[in-house]
Scaffold this motif. Sequence first.
Motif, PDB file in Angstrom:
ATOM      1  N   GLU A   1     -43.829 -70.506  -3.004  1.00  0.00           N
ATOM      2  CA  GLU A   1     -44.012 -69.368  -2.241  1.00  0.00           C
ATOM      3  C   GLU A   1     -45.264 -69.325  -1.239  1.00  0.00           C
ATOM      4  O   GLU A   1     -45.376 -68.223  -0.481  1.00  0.00           O
ATOM      5  N   THR A   2     -46.000 -70.356  -1.183  1.00  0.00           N
ATOM      6  CA  THR A   2     -47.169 -70.584  -0.157  1.00  0.00           C
ATOM      7  C   THR A   2     -46.775 -70.789   1.262  1.00  0.00           C
ATOM      8  O   THR A   2     -45.591 -71.461   1.661  1.00  0.00           O
ATOM      9  N   ASP A   3     -47.518 -70.560   1.984  1.00  0.00           N
ATOM     10  CA  ASP A   3     -47.250 -70.649   3.445  1.00  0.00           C
ATOM     11  C   ASP A   3     -47.404 -72.272   4.045  1.00  0.00           C
ATOM     12  O   ASP A   3     -46.516 -72.726   4.497  1.00  0.00           O
ATOM     13  N   TYR A   4     -48.167 -72.942   3.044  1.00  0.00           N
ATOM     14  CA  TYR A   4     -48.174 -74.423   3.022  1.00  0.00           C
ATOM     15  C   TYR A   4     -46.769 -74.953   2.950  1.00  0.00           C
ATOM     16  O   TYR A   4     -46.196 -75.591   3.620  1.00  0.00           O
ATOM     17  N   PHE A   5     -46.218 -74.815   1.637  1.00  0.00           N
ATOM     18  CA  PHE A   5     -44.751 -75.230   1.363  1.00  0.00           C
ATOM     19  C   PHE A   5     -43.872 -74.689   2.448  1.00  0.00           C
ATOM     20  O   PHE A   5     -42.870 -75.496   2.852  1.00  0.00           O
ATOM     21  N   LYS A   6     -43.643 -73.507   2.696  1.00  0.00           N
ATOM     22  CA  LYS A   6     -42.916 -72.836   3.685  1.00  0.00           C
ATOM     23  C   LYS A   6     -42.874 -73.679   5.035  1.00  0.00           C
ATOM     24  O   LYS A   6     -41.966 -73.893   5.674  1.00  0.00           O
ATOM     25  N   SER A   7     -44.153 -73.831   5.320  1.00  0.00           N
ATOM     26  CA  SER A   7     -44.231 -74.361   6.835  1.00  0.00           C
ATOM     27  C   SER A   7     -43.827 -75.787   6.916  1.00  0.00           C
ATOM     28  O   SER A   7     -43.140 -76.275   7.876  1.00  0.00           O
ATOM     29  N   TYR A   8     -44.042 -76.538   6.098  1.00  0.00           N
ATOM     30  CA  TYR A   8     -43.556 -78.191   5.949  1.00  0.00           C
ATOM     31  C   TYR A   8     -42.191 -78.171   5.769  1.00  0.00           C
ATOM     32  O   TYR A   8     -41.614 -78.953   6.307  1.00  0.00           O
ATOM     33  N   GLN A   9     -41.781 -77.560   4.709  1.00  0.00           N
ATOM     34  CA  GLN A   9     -40.173 -77.443   4.566  1.00  0.00           C
ATOM     35  C   GLN A   9     -39.460 -76.840   5.522  1.00  0.00           C
ATOM     36  O   GLN A   9     -38.459 -77.714   5.901  1.00  0.00           O
ATOM     37  N   HIS A  10     -39.754 -76.064   6.578  1.00  0.00           N
ATOM     38  CA  HIS A  10     -39.213 -75.657   7.650  1.00  0.00           C
ATOM     39  C   HIS A  10     -39.280 -76.713   8.631  1.00  0.00           C
ATOM     40  O   HIS A  10     -38.211 -76.824   9.413  1.00  0.00           O
ATOM     41  N   LEU A  11     -40.396 -77.264   8.843  1.00  0.00           N
ATOM     42  CA  LEU A  11     -40.359 -78.372   9.890  1.00  0.00           C
ATOM     43  C   LEU A  11     -39.537 -79.623   9.565  1.00  0.00           C
ATOM     44  O   LEU A  11     -38.740 -79.866  10.419  1.00  0.00           O
ATOM     45  N   LEU A  12     -39.558 -80.302   8.183  1.00  0.00           N
ATOM     46  CA  LEU A  12     -38.734 -81.147   7.741  1.00  0.00           C
ATOM     47  C   LEU A  12     -37.079 -80.781   7.986  1.00  0.00           C
ATOM     48  O   LEU A  12     -36.286 -81.694   8.239  1.00  0.00           O
ATOM     49  N   SER A  13     -36.776 -79.401   7.808  1.00  0.00           N
ATOM     50  CA  SER A  13     -35.564 -78.983   8.078  1.00  0.00           C
ATOM     51  C   SER A  13     -34.897 -78.476   9.319  1.00  0.00           C
ATOM     52  O   SER A  13     -33.838 -78.297   9.670  1.00  0.00           O
TER      53      SER A  13
ATOM     54  N   ASN B   1     -50.662 -74.135  16.315  1.00  0.00           N
ATOM     55  CA  ASN B   1     -50.384 -73.218  15.251  1.00  0.00           C
ATOM     56  C   ASN B   1     -48.807 -72.903  15.080  1.00  0.00           C
ATOM     57  O   ASN B   1     -48.617 -72.423  13.921  1.00  0.00           O
ATOM     58  N   GLU B   2     -48.005 -73.124  16.064  1.00  0.00           N
ATOM     59  CA  GLU B   2     -46.717 -72.514  15.885  1.00  0.00           C
ATOM     60  C   GLU B   2     -45.638 -73.902  15.731  1.00  0.00           C
ATOM     61  O   GLU B   2     -46.022 -75.011  16.560  1.00  0.00           O
TER      62      GLU B   2
ATOM     63  N   VAL C   1     -52.656 -88.112  17.640  1.00  0.00           N
ATOM     64  CA  VAL C   1     -52.512 -87.070  16.840  1.00  0.00           C
ATOM     65  C   VAL C   1     -51.988 -85.879  17.553  1.00  0.00           C
ATOM     66  O   VAL C   1     -52.695 -85.572  18.226  1.00  0.00           O
ATOM     67  N   ILE C   2     -51.467 -85.201  16.581  1.00  0.00           N
ATOM     68  CA  ILE C   2     -51.113 -83.754  16.873  1.00  0.00           C
ATOM     69  C   ILE C   2     -51.519 -82.862  15.579  1.00  0.00           C
ATOM     70  O   ILE C   2     -50.900 -83.343  14.601  1.00  0.00           O
ATOM     71  N   TYR C   3     -52.326 -81.951  15.817  1.00  0.00           N
ATOM     72  CA  TYR C   3     -52.695 -81.137  14.662  1.00  0.00           C
ATOM     73  C   TYR C   3     -52.087 -79.875  14.591  1.00  0.00           C
ATOM     74  O   TYR C   3     -52.044 -79.129  15.396  1.00  0.00           O
ATOM     75  N   TYR C   4     -51.152 -79.928  13.505  1.00  0.00           N
ATOM     76  CA  TYR C   4     -50.610 -78.731  13.245  1.00  0.00           C
ATOM     77  C   TYR C   4     -51.128 -77.646  12.517  1.00  0.00           C
ATOM     78  O   TYR C   4     -51.199 -78.043  11.122  1.00  0.00           O
ATOM     79  N   GLN C   5     -51.997 -76.859  12.620  1.00  0.00           N
ATOM     80  CA  GLN C   5     -52.711 -75.847  11.949  1.00  0.00           C
ATOM     81  C   GLN C   5     -52.441 -74.426  11.802  1.00  0.00           C
ATOM     82  O   GLN C   5     -52.738 -73.667  12.585  1.00  0.00           O
ATOM     83  N   PHE C   6     -51.107 -74.324  11.073  1.00  0.00           N
ATOM     84  CA  PHE C   6     -50.410 -72.875  11.106  1.00  0.00           C
ATOM     85  C   PHE C   6     -51.282 -72.096  10.216  1.00  0.00           C
ATOM     86  O   PHE C   6     -51.334 -70.888  10.240  1.00  0.00           O
ATOM     87  N   ASP C   7     -52.426 -72.656   9.462  1.00  0.00           N
ATOM     88  CA  ASP C   7     -53.181 -71.829   8.719  1.00  0.00           C
ATOM     89  C   ASP C   7     -54.709 -71.675   9.067  1.00  0.00           C
ATOM     90  O   ASP C   7     -55.502 -71.734   8.137  1.00  0.00           O
ATOM     91  N   GLU C   8     -55.147 -72.091  10.282  1.00  0.00           N
ATOM     92  CA  GLU C   8     -56.183 -72.302  10.905  1.00  0.00           C
ATOM     93  C   GLU C   8     -57.161 -71.213  10.424  1.00  0.00           C
ATOM     94  O   GLU C   8     -58.306 -71.552  10.132  1.00  0.00           O
ATOM     95  N   SER C   9     -56.836 -69.925  10.561  1.00  0.00           N
ATOM     96  CA  SER C   9     -57.957 -68.890  10.329  1.00  0.00           C
ATOM     97  C   SER C   9     -58.390 -68.833   8.906  1.00  0.00           C
ATOM     98  O   SER C   9     -59.282 -68.247   8.557  1.00  0.00           O
ATOM     99  N   SER C  10     -57.562 -69.127   8.117  1.00  0.00           N
ATOM    100  CA  SER C  10     -57.947 -69.163   6.648  1.00  0.00           C
ATOM    101  C   SER C  10     -58.341 -70.481   6.099  1.00  0.00           C
ATOM    102  O   SER C  10     -58.935 -70.463   4.921  1.00  0.00           O
ATOM    103  N   PHE C  11     -58.226 -71.656   6.674  1.00  0.00           N
ATOM    104  CA  PHE C  11     -58.538 -72.945   5.998  1.00  0.00           C
ATOM    105  C   PHE C  11     -60.160 -73.187   5.545  1.00  0.00           C
ATOM    106  O   PHE C  11     -60.482 -73.573   4.562  1.00  0.00           O
ATOM    107  N   PHE C  12     -60.816 -72.576   6.447  1.00  0.00           N
ATOM    108  CA  PHE C  12     -62.263 -72.636   6.268  1.00  0.00           C
ATOM    109  C   PHE C  12     -62.981 -71.346   5.837  1.00  0.00           C
ATOM    110  O   PHE C  12     -64.231 -71.042   5.931  1.00  0.00           O
ATOM    111  N   SER C  13     -62.260 -70.602   4.821  1.00  0.00           N
ATOM    112  CA  SER C  13     -62.686 -69.624   4.254  1.00  0.00           C
ATOM    113  C   SER C  13     -63.623 -69.822   3.107  1.00  0.00           C
ATOM    114  O   SER C  13     -64.086 -68.976   2.442  1.00  0.00           O
TER     115      SER C  13
END
Length: 593
Positions: free
Chosen positions: A422-434, A543-544, A509-521
């Motif tokens: 249910e996390t953004d991490y899983f959803k983001s990478y699963q969507h990219l792989l698909s 980010n997208e 490298v390409i930095y795919y940081q979909f959660d940039e705003s929260s990562f350094f919280s």
Amino acid sequence: MDEVKVILNHISELQRKVIPEVEQMVSLQKEIPLDRQHEIIKEAFDVFMLLNNNLTHPQIKNDSFIKLYVITLFRAMQHFPEPDVIDFFDDASFYEPFQYFWLLARQPFTQEFYATLLAVRNNQRRIQITMLAPLDSQACFYLNGEKLNICSEKSRRVEFYGISLANRITVWLDLPNNYNDDEPIELFCGDKRVIMIPRFGKSRISGVESLNHLVDILHPGRHLYSADAENLWLFIDRADNADDNAEHFYRYVKNNHPDQAAVFVLSRKSSDWERLKVEGFNLIPFGTEAHRKVLKRCSMILSSHLAYYVRDYLGPRLCNHKKIVFLQHGITKDDISSWINSFDLDLFVTSSKEEHHSISHKGSPYFLSEESVARTGFPRHDALVENIDKETKTILIMPTWRRSLVDRFEGTQWIGLDNFQETDYFKSYQHLLSSQRLKELAIKHNYKVIFSLHPNFVIYKSLFTVPSWIEFLLPGVDETYQSLFKQSSLMITDYSSVAFEMAVAKKPVIYYQFDESSFFSGTHTYSKGYFDYRENGFGPVINEENDLLSALEDFMMKGHIQQPWLSRLNEYDVLNDGYSCKRLWEEIKLRIL
């Protein structure tokens, strides 16, 4: 209620009720009940965190508001006596800057400084302490009336949202030549007595212990195992994986200095076991009685990780008397000082110029001194730069992990979350792989795509649905890191230090940081350091997903990365000349043997 109003109400409560209550008890020479002290501190801490979480509010951003809070809190806490408050801070795991308030508020009213005893080197007759000092003070230490030599000093200004509170000084002090190791140490900073609090455990030092006693406090295992100690070096990467700096440095020592006794600790179940056994590594099975025996016998532990099973396998702090060489498993780009400062390290290995400066320079937040940080380069980079031209048309997707996305650590691995999918991490990478667009780009431009999880996230491998045209590999299990980096043309990652491995090989490298705003919280083990992904990175920050695929398409069409990233790759100042192992061997011999 609005959180700003809560903060204002609390300040008003401190001014109208708490401060008069405390000052009246002091004037009547009455002790403030311990429970009341803790109650006041707890309420103040709750408001402190509210303030910390609302810094963007226009009213809170006003300097006068913050100064009012600081002054009021100082007045409320300056009469609280010592050891109970310090113990309360420790037990409650209070945010460190909040502890500064009490320490600084007390200083004008006490003839004592409180210092943390970090390390003792009885063979060099040195002690290391860190403490808060007034902004205008000069660090001068005396032992039995004799001024001590400061052989290494760091000083960093402690600020609270722009308000300078104090200097945190960290020093190595040389004890006098005529000092006997069993004599009491009564240390003074200027005219104030220094009360030392060990960084490990709850023992409080009265200020008149001997050097031998200080060693026993920080190194409780030295009498248990010192009789069996010998010149044996113990190497370990992860318990269940090799293929990191410890493996590569062990190989160098085995091949070039065979007289140095050395063992390599690894689980028999590791996919690396047979490979290293065939190569002739002196392997010790992790978690066995043989493992315990070599831990007791060894004089030095060299590891790319600082997990408890590396340093505390025999029990808490029982290996503190061993020499510890931290080889690292990635170039340090962020501020991990709060984590690193919890260890007593004899040598910290760095590679890049910027990384080394961020850790060793006098104003850094790390307790490590210049003499404990060696820029030798990483042992594994010696192998990485060999045959680097064996590149194929491969895109490597290799994200890092998230501390907030695991539950707890047990044994040698993390325990996963039930709701990971249910996390953004899983959803983001699963969507990219698909992604159908990713598939079409790979087919059109004849690129292979590899997806690889961080070792701490192997627990989630079965949750990802990876299409058959993408290779799903686990480094150290299906293929070595070195092989993956060598064959890849471009890496897609988020914040992982593996991006520096590509930079060493001069690959983008390409930095795919979909959660940039929260990562350094603050939920991970580090916060932002000297490295800015946009200003210093080796490729674009995105980010997208659609923007990511567009950038990938541009690379596939042109076959190379654009400026300014191309220049950054070419100018990156890292030691990758193939002599890192040789330099490290020489530094160990020079600095800690």
